[in-house]
Write a protein that holds these residues in place. Sequence first.
Motif: not given
Length: 249
Positions: A127-134, A150-157, A218-221, A223-227
Motif C-alpha cells: 500500500p505504501m513505501e517509505m524512503h529515507l534519503v542519505h 496495512q495492519g496495526e496503527a503505527n505509533d511512531e508516525l 505497518q500502518l493502519s487502514a 493512516q494509509i487513507q489519510r495519506f
Amino acid sequence: MARVLGSFIAAVCLSVQAVSASPAHWSYRGDQGPDHWGELGDKLCSTGQMQSPVNIDWREVTSRSVDSDALRVDYQVLPMEVLNNGHSIQAKPMGETGLSYMGRHYRLMQFHFHTPSEHQFDQREYPMEMHLVHQADDGGLLVLGVMIEQGEANDELADLWDVLPEEEGGEARLGLLMAPQLQRLLPATGHHLFYDGSLTTPPCTEGVKWVLYEQPIQLSASQIQRFRELFPDNHRPARALDGREVDED
C-alpha cells in the motif's frame, strides 16, 4: 557517474534538492506523469540504464553476498521539519544523524512516502513505501526503502500524521518529544536487499545505492487513507533491472 568529480557532486546535490523542492512541471498523472518525465527536460528518466524502482525477483537475488555488518543504522531522535512539496510529505531532521554502509558515513537528509509502493517483490506492491534519503560527504547517495503494509496503527508516525500539511508548500514542525524515533520505526528483523539504482523522481540521477528492507512495517487502514487523501497515487512504476545484480545480506 559524472566524468568530473565536481560535476558529479553538483548533480547529486541537485538530486537531493529535487526530492525536497522539485519544480512543479512534473507530476504522477497524464502528460506530466512518469512516462513523460524524459520529455520534460530530465532525459535520464527515459534513457538511464540503472533506474529505480525495480521489481525484486527472488529467483535472481544473490543470497548472503553482503556482510550483515555492512549496514549500521544509528539514528538519533531529532526535531523534524515537515513539508508538503506537492509530490509527497517530506520530513527533514533538524540536526545530524545517519548510518554507515561499507564503512562510509551517510547523513540522513530527509524521508518521504509513496503510495502505492514503488518497489515490488515478485510483482507484488504494498500500500505504501517509505524512503529515507542519505548523502555522504562526497555527495554519494544511499536510500533506505521500507515497505508499508496495512495492519496495526503505527505509533511512531502518529504525531507526524497528526500534522500532515494539507496544502502544497504547507509546513509543520515536530519538537523533540513528538518526533518519531526512526530507529524503532525500522523493521527489527529480516534481511536487506542491495542494488545500484537512481532517484525515483526527476532528475532520476543514477549512482544511488539502494537498501531495501525485506520485512515491511505497518500502518493502519485509516493512516494509509489519510495519506491517500493528500496523494492518491504518487509512485513511479518499476523499471527494468537491465542485468543489475540484487544482493541479500
